[in-house]
Each structure stands twice: as C-alpha cells, then as structure tokens.
Design an enzyme around this catalytic site. Structure first.
Site, short mmCIF file in Angstrom:
data_model
loop_
_atom_site.label_atom_id
_atom_site.label_comp_id
_atom_site.label_asym_id
_atom_site.label_seq_id
_atom_site.Cartn_x
_atom_site.Cartn_y
_atom_site.Cartn_z
N TYR A 219 27.75 -15.79 -19.10
CA TYR A 219 28.85 -16.67 -18.65
C TYR A 219 30.05 -15.82 -18.36
O TYR A 219 30.39 -14.93 -19.15
CB TYR A 219 29.20 -17.71 -19.72
CG TYR A 219 28.84 -19.09 -19.26
CD1 TYR A 219 29.41 -19.62 -18.11
CD2 TYR A 219 27.93 -19.88 -19.96
CE1 TYR A 219 29.07 -20.88 -17.64
CE2 TYR A 219 27.58 -21.14 -19.50
CZ TYR A 219 28.16 -21.63 -18.34
OH TYR A 219 27.81 -22.87 -17.88
N GLU B 187 33.23 -17.18 -16.57
CA GLU B 187 34.24 -17.95 -15.84
C GLU B 187 35.52 -17.15 -15.71
O GLU B 187 35.97 -16.51 -16.66
CB GLU B 187 34.50 -19.28 -16.55
CG GLU B 187 33.35 -20.26 -16.35
CD GLU B 187 33.59 -21.59 -17.04
OE1 GLU B 187 34.69 -21.86 -17.51
OE2 GLU B 187 32.62 -22.37 -17.09
N ASP C 83 33.67 -19.73 10.20
CA ASP C 83 32.48 -19.71 9.35
C ASP C 83 31.46 -18.86 10.10
O ASP C 83 30.86 -19.31 11.07
CB ASP C 83 31.99 -21.14 9.16
CG ASP C 83 30.75 -21.23 8.29
OD1 ASP C 83 30.07 -20.20 8.12
OD2 ASP C 83 30.45 -22.32 7.80
N THR D 253 27.75 -17.30 4.58
CA THR D 253 26.67 -17.22 3.60
C THR D 253 26.24 -15.77 3.56
O THR D 253 26.65 -14.97 4.41
CB THR D 253 25.46 -18.10 3.99
OG1 THR D 253 25.05 -17.72 5.31
CG2 THR D 253 25.80 -19.57 3.95
N LYS E 40 21.54 -15.17 5.56
CA LYS E 40 20.95 -15.38 6.89
C LYS E 40 20.74 -14.01 7.54
O LYS E 40 20.01 -13.19 7.00
CB LYS E 40 21.85 -16.32 7.71
CG LYS E 40 21.98 -17.71 7.06
CD LYS E 40 22.74 -18.66 7.94
CE LYS E 40 22.73 -20.07 7.38
NZ LYS E 40 23.81 -20.33 6.41
N ARG F 246 20.73 -15.83 -1.59
CA ARG F 246 21.32 -17.11 -1.18
C ARG F 246 22.69 -17.25 -1.83
O ARG F 246 22.81 -17.21 -3.05
CB ARG F 246 20.37 -18.21 -1.67
CG ARG F 246 20.50 -19.54 -1.06
CD ARG F 246 19.18 -20.30 -1.23
NE ARG F 246 18.24 -19.82 -0.25
CZ ARG F 246 18.23 -20.20 1.02
NH1 ARG F 246 19.09 -21.09 1.47
NH2 ARG F 246 17.36 -19.71 1.87
N1 DSN Z 1 21.22 -25.14 6.94
C1 DSN Z 1 21.70 -23.91 7.51
C2 DSN Z 1 21.02 -23.57 8.78
O1 DSN Z 1 19.81 -23.70 8.81
O2 DSN Z 1 21.65 -23.19 9.74
C3 DSN Z 1 23.14 -23.91 7.66
O3 DSN Z 1 23.72 -24.07 6.41
#
Ligand code: DSN
Length: 426
Positions: free
Chosen positions: A47, A49, A193, A219, A222, A228
């Site tokens: 933990y 925080e 984003d 994110t 990707k 993730r």
């Molecule tokens: N769900 C994602 C995508 O497939 O683009 C975006 O968050």
C-alpha cells in the site's frame, strides 16, 4: 495451498488463443517478459497512498524508487516537465483532468464518439457526459478528417472550459497548433488524449502533443506496449486559471490540482506493481530499437490500408498516418454488419472489433465498420510483405461470413503461419 487449476487453465487457454491467431485490435499489444515479470511481482503487496516521499503508509522507501524511476523515464520519453504515473487506466487519467479543470455541469468539447472519439470524452453513458456538459465536433463526411472549422465555431460560440483532442478510431495526424490557437483565444484548457498513437509519438514519428497542449493523458498499453494503465503529462506547469487557492491562500499550480485529482480525488492506493511495469516499458521505449519497431508498425498499417483499398474496401479518410484504420464495410458489402464481420473473423482466429463509422446508418451494437491496427502483429514480427496475405484472408471470410467450411480453411492457414512467429518462451 492447492493450485487454482481452474483459473490457470483459463490463463493457458487465453495464452493459446493469443498465440494461434492474428491480433488486429488497434488498442492491443504484447508486452515483454520483463514487463509481465514486474506486474506479477511482490510489489502488488504494498500500500502506498500518496506520492514518493509523501506517503500515508510506512515501508514505502523501495516503491518510492520505482515510482520515481517511472516518472523520470516518462518525462525523458516525451520531454515532459511534470508527470503522474498513478492513473489505473486512460479513463481514470481523463477523469482526474476533469476533476482538476472543471466543476460539475461545466462545458467541454470533444470528438463525437461515433466519429472516432472516446467514451470518456463526453459519451452520455460515461462520467464525462453524465457529470459535465459535453459538446462535440465531428469529422467531415467528404474526407473523414477532423472538422476543425466546426470545432472552432463551437468553441467560439459555447466557450467550453476544456477542449479535448484525441480518438479511439482516427487514423490521421492532428492539427494541435490550430486547436491550441482557438483554446487560447477562447480561454479553454487544451487536453490531448494520445492513448492510441503514444508509442509512435514516443518514437518521434508523429507530432508530440506535450509541445502544444496544456495537459496530455495516455494509456500505457496500446502502441506504447506497456502494462495496462494510464498517465498524465504536462510540458510545463502553470498556475490554475481560475485562482483556486490552498487553505493558506496560495494559488495552486495545475500539477497540484492534477496530483490531488488522481489521489485522493479519484483513486486510493496506487498499483505499484503496475507502476514498476510502466517504468520497464518506458525504459524499453527509450532504446534505439523501439524506433525501428514503431516505424514497422506504421509501415505495416500503411501496407494493410493499401491492400484493403486494392480489394475495394473504403477506409475512412482514405488511408492512415498511424497504426490503425477504420473500414466502412458498406461500400463492398452493403448488407454485412460489423457485428457479423467481427464474429466471422474471430471464428477464423483473426481478431478485430466492430466499430461505428462516421455518419453510420446502423446502431453501435450492429455498426457498419471494422477497426484494424498493427501494433500487436508487428511485435509478433510480421512485416509489410505479409499485409496483403492478411487482407486476402479477411476478404475471403467477409465474402462468405456464414460459410463454416470457408472459415475453417482460413483458420487453418492462419494457425499454420502464426506458429512461425512464437510469442512466449514458456
Ligand atoms: N477501448 C479502447 C480502444 O479499444 O480503443 C479505448 O479505451
């Protein structure tokens, strides 16, 4: 303790599924063994925080080091002055920006979800559209590119406090300079984003939004090819434009608002095992060979888009600058829905997702589109000369999507080829 064979058998099945098929979901990738090792480490037990050096728990001196390393590597990767590596996901990162920049009911402007935008950029079923007043801009029907004129008109007429660029299904480079100009003119904060193209941006192949936007979210899983999760970045910190003060009456900086919006605003304990895995992925992205990987992602996407066009498919905007493409099935197969196309391809071990296309005549459950992307197959080792082969197989399935024999024949071909591109040594 008895081994949980039920769940480990499911994990084995998923590993086999990932290994035998062609993965074309534009938002997916395969992480390295060391990213997975960090995620599955003892750091999950801790933990922590708070932030490095200012935690609400004892014993955080070790995880402080890995979180600082993640921060430093991320700053280096994008030339950022400030970062937060704690968001559990991209939507959580976006939520923190909303918390820091807006009050409930405030106006903001984002790309329409059915034109390639993201759920957390104003969908009525998401916190962003439920808690705040979402305004939208579209892509143009004639060329599938962002309608910057409409964006400017809405910004001038409605004066949103926040303007968002970024998408889930948009294959073109953005004109960040133009959006920053209208944000400055109308007094809005400009957020990008960059979740989808983050890896291509890190490799210097697309424009770096950290140079143009006030705040950037992403994110990490990707094109970037990490675990993730989510992150927030800024090129330079700035005093909040609404004069929110600390209890001592000092004007807060945006970094303070964002840090507080992540924790304690919207999250509790950070996932220190995932933060360590993010640090590993950022370290990998700083290596010279990462640029070669991202160049290949782009080359593969361009080759796949061309092969689709050659087969008579319509790609929204006519091609791609990045890793993905959105296919409007109506031109070649007017009666085929994205839903059935996705199902038939999955049966052939080719994974993609149905997607609405701009100005779609079908619902979000049926759709007229399919979205394809090349980050995962590129990690796997496939080069541009293989893209026409993949498109040939896709075309074979979509030409006769309910013919089981046909699908089985394609599946056998896929499986036989993918054996040549091993994924995991274990
Ligand atoms: N769900 C994602 C995508 O497939 O683009 C975006 O968050």
């Amino acid at each position: 303790m008895t081994r949980d064979t039920a769940i480990f058998d499911i994990i084995r099945q998923e590993r086999e599924r990932q290994t035998r098929g062609i993965e074309l979901i534009a938002s997916e990738n395969y992480v390295s063994d060391q990213v997975m090792e960090a995620m599955g480490s003892v750091l999950t037990n801790k933990y922590a925080e708070g932030y490095p050096g200012k935690r609400y728990y004892g014993g955080c001196e070790v995880v402080d080091e890995s979180e600082r390393l993640a921060q430093e590597r991320l700053k280096q990767l994008y030339g950022a002055a400030w970062v937060n590596v704690q968001p559990h996901s991209g939507a959580q990162a976006n939520m923190a920006v909303f918390m820091a920049c807006l009050n409930a009911g405030d106006k903001f402007l984002g790309l329409n979800l059915s034109h390639g935008g993201h759920l957390s950029h104003g969908s009525p079923v998401n916190f962003s559209g439920i808690m705040f007043h979402a305004l939208e801009y579209n892509v143009r029907e004639e060329d599938g590119r962002v309608d910057y004129e409409q964006l400017e008109q809405v910004a001038r007429a409605e004066r949103p406090k926040l303007i968002i660029a970024g998408a889930s299904a948009y294959s073109r480079e953005w004109d960040y300079e133009r959006i920053r100009r209208v944000a400055d003119e109308t007094g809005a904060i400009f957020m990008v984003d960059m979740a989808h193209p983050a890896g291509l941006i890190a490799a210097g192949l697309l424009k770096n939004p950290v140079r143009y936007a006030h705040i950037v979210t992403s994110t990490t899983h990707k094109t970037l090819r990490g675990p993730r999760g989510g992150v927030i970045l800024m090129g330079e910190d700035f005093p909040n434009p609404w004069g929110k003060t600390t209890p001592k009456g000092e004007i807060k900086m945006m970094s303070q608002l964002l840090d507080s919006a992540v924790f304690p605003g919207t999250q509790g304990g950070p996932l220190e095992h995932v933060i360590a895995a993010k640090a590993v992925a950022f370290g990998e992205a700083l290596q010279p060979e990462y640029i070669d990987y991202q160049k290949q992602v782009q080359k593969n996407a361009a080759a796949m888009a061309q092969a689709l066009v050659d087969k008579g498919y319509k790609i929204i905007s006519g091609g791609t600058d990045n890793h993905c493409m959105l296919v409007d099935l109506r031109t070649k197969f007017p009666d085929l829905t994205g839903k059935l196309a996705e199902k038939a391809l999955v049966a052939a071990d080719i994974t993609s997702n149905k997607n609405m296309v701009p100005f779609d005549s079908r619902s979000a459950f049926q759709t007229s589109g399919l979205r394809f992307g090349t980050p995962a197959i590129t990690t796997r080792g496939l080069k541009e000369d293989m893209m026409p082969w993949i498109v040939e197989l896709i075309d074979k399935v979509l030409s006769d999507p309910e013919n089981e024999q046909n699908i089985l024949a394609v599946r056998k071909e896929v499986n036989a080829e993918m054996v040549k591109y091993p994924l995991y040594a274990w």
